[in-house]
Design an enzyme around this catalytic site. Sequence first.
Site, PDB file in Angstrom:
ATOM      1  N   GLU A  13      40.320  28.639  38.764  1.00 11.63           N
ATOM      2  CA  GLU A  13      41.248  29.009  39.837  1.00 11.63           C
ATOM      3  C   GLU A  13      41.823  27.790  40.559  1.00 11.63           C
ATOM      4  O   GLU A  13      42.853  27.898  41.224  1.00 11.63           O
ATOM      5  CB  GLU A  13      40.538  29.937  40.838  1.00 11.63           C
ATOM      6  CG  GLU A  13      40.213  31.293  40.223  1.00 11.63           C
ATOM      7  CD  GLU A  13      39.285  32.158  41.077  1.00 11.63           C
ATOM      8  OE1 GLU A  13      39.297  33.378  40.887  1.00 11.63           O
ATOM      9  OE2 GLU A  13      38.527  31.618  41.908  1.00 11.63           O
ATOM     10  N   ASP A 200      41.304  42.833  36.460  1.00  5.87           N
ATOM     11  CA  ASP A 200      40.613  44.011  35.899  1.00  5.87           C
ATOM     12  C   ASP A 200      40.752  45.143  36.908  1.00  5.87           C
ATOM     13  O   ASP A 200      41.218  44.922  38.025  1.00  5.87           O
ATOM     14  CB  ASP A 200      39.124  43.693  35.651  1.00  5.87           C
ATOM     15  CG  ASP A 200      38.428  43.264  36.933  1.00  5.87           C
ATOM     16  OD1 ASP A 200      38.350  42.056  37.186  1.00  5.87           O
ATOM     17  OD2 ASP A 200      38.001  44.132  37.714  1.00  5.87           O
TER      18      ASP A 200
HETATM   19  N1  ADE Z   1      36.847  39.388  40.734  1.00 12.30           N
HETATM   20  C1  ADE Z   1      37.605  39.801  39.706  1.00 12.30           C
HETATM   21  N2  ADE Z   1      37.316  41.068  39.366  1.00 12.30           N
HETATM   22  C2  ADE Z   1      36.344  41.479  40.225  1.00 12.30           C
HETATM   23  C3  ADE Z   1      35.619  42.681  40.358  1.00 12.30           C
HETATM   24  N3  ADE Z   1      35.833  43.708  39.554  1.00 12.30           N
HETATM   25  N4  ADE Z   1      34.687  42.743  41.339  1.00 12.30           N
HETATM   26  C4  ADE Z   1      34.458  41.689  42.149  1.00 12.30           C
HETATM   27  N5  ADE Z   1      35.109  40.523  42.043  1.00 12.30           N
HETATM   28  C5  ADE Z   1      36.054  40.411  41.093  1.00 12.30           C
END
Ligand code: ADE
Length: 234
Positions: A13, A200
């Site tokens: 990042e 996600d």
């Molecule tokens: N960072 C990226 N995806 C995430 C998720 N599903 N839960 C917590 N932090 C995240």
Amino acid sequence: MVCIGVIGAMEEEVASLIKQMDDAEKKTMAGMSFYRGTLWKQQAVVVQSGIGKVNMAICTQILVDVYEVDMVINTGVAGGLYKDIRLGDIVISSDALQHDMDVGGLGYERGVIPGMKESIFKADTELVEMAKEACEIVNPEINCYVGRVVSGDQFISDNATKKELVGLFGGYCAEMEGAAMAQVASLNHVPFVIIRAISDNADDGAAVAYNTFEEQAIIHTVKLLAATFLKMNR
Ligand code: ADE
């Protein structure tokens, strides 16, 4: 000139930000490497905090105390919670809270930090507006939402927990650091914004999606940050 603190939890990042800095001077504190220099014509300190709220809190307080930054920005990826949100979209924080703060046993609502004046930390409206305008220009192919960021020391990867976070908090995305930065920034009266790209959907398929889309999601946040910095120069 103002000095901007930019924090990412993971190497992916911040790596491209550090590469694009001029005259970066590195200093290590609390096991974190802080790079002070010029980024897209602004004075900035870029740092990888590490994962989770404790790391983020330490990191933000160092930026405030040692570097005396004028504002802090947390950038990275997140799991999507809002119903219409898609992989690669961006969430800019309207506010942030800790979804895993739970003193329910003593009668407090989830997310409430007993003894504090506030538990929901409001992002700086000027930074939010600037980032939103920048995103619409440089990332026209995706949607950019202004909404609530919910943070906790958990990777959200099941449908039931996702549903709970949406129901309890109306969160737009879930991640693991933003609200800690928000709390530290607010206590120190430093303006903040969280900028997260969706890697996600925080559901049963989160782990697979995360590994596939993380890289692309970060490209969107980097473009957005560059455009926001350039806007500040005007
Ligand atoms: N960072 C990226 N995806 C995430 C998720 N599903 N839960 C917590 N932090 C995240």
